[in-house]
Design a protein around this motif. Structure first.
Motif, PDB file in Angstrom:
ATOM      1  N   TYR A 286       0.466  -2.131  -7.130  1.00  0.00           N
ATOM      2  CA  TYR A 286       0.358  -1.584  -5.775  1.00  0.00           C
ATOM      3  C   TYR A 286      -1.073  -1.145  -5.493  1.00  0.00           C
ATOM      4  N   ASP A 287      -1.448  -1.145  -4.191  1.00  0.00           N
ATOM      5  CA  ASP A 287      -2.691  -0.524  -3.739  1.00  0.00           C
ATOM      6  C   ASP A 287      -2.359   0.909  -3.359  1.00  0.00           C
ATOM      7  N   THR A 288      -3.329   1.808  -3.479  1.00  0.00           N
ATOM      8  CA  THR A 288      -3.066   3.206  -3.128  1.00  0.00           C
ATOM      9  C   THR A 288      -4.149   3.758  -2.216  1.00  0.00           C
TER      10      THR A 288
ATOM     11  N   THR B 120       0.827  -1.201   0.000  1.00  0.00           N
ATOM     12  CA  THR B 120       0.000   0.000   0.000  1.00  0.00           C
ATOM     13  C   THR B 120       0.862   1.253   0.000  1.00  0.00           C
TER      14      THR B 120
END
Length: 122
Positions: free
Chosen positions: A27-29, A4
């Motif tokens: 990726y997570d944001t 994240t």
């Protein structure tokens, strides 16, 4: 599980561009509109990296990084400053606050992803 990344910038369009590039790289944001908003999103969840602008309303990026580093669980979270500021004094100020990299806008997404992959926490 995807790592994240917290994106802090007062420009909605820039946050979207960065988020799209990061999500494309797996990726997570999480997005925040300024330093104050970003501090509110540091709620104990694991943040693997922060990308922050310098010039923002309410709380600038340098102040945000200093405040974040005072929170024990985020003390070692790496920070990339993404800004229009290119002066040596501002870079030194960012480094002293805890920023690990400095990327000047406009940026190439590949440049950002390369910096992220080098600094992101395991």
């Amino acid at each position: 599980m995807a790592k994240t990344i917290l994106i802090v910038d007062d420009s909605t369009s820039l946050r979207q561009v960065v988020s799209i590039a990061l999500k494309g790289a797996g990726y997570d944001t999480i997005e925040a509109c300024d330093g104050k908003d970003a501090l509110g999103k540091l709620d104990g969840r694991k943040i693997h990296l922060v990308i922050s602008d310098v010039n923002m309303p309410n709380m600038d990026g340098i102040t945000f990084v200093k405040e974040m580093k005072n929170i024990p669980s985020y003390k070692f979270t790496p920070v990339i400053m993404l800004t229009t500021e290119a002066g040596a004094d501002k870079k030194a100020e960012g480094q002293a606050a805890g920023a690990k990299a400095w990327v000047v806008k406009p940026f190439q997404p590949e440049q950002m992803i390369a910096a992220v992959s080098k600094l992101v926490l395991p």
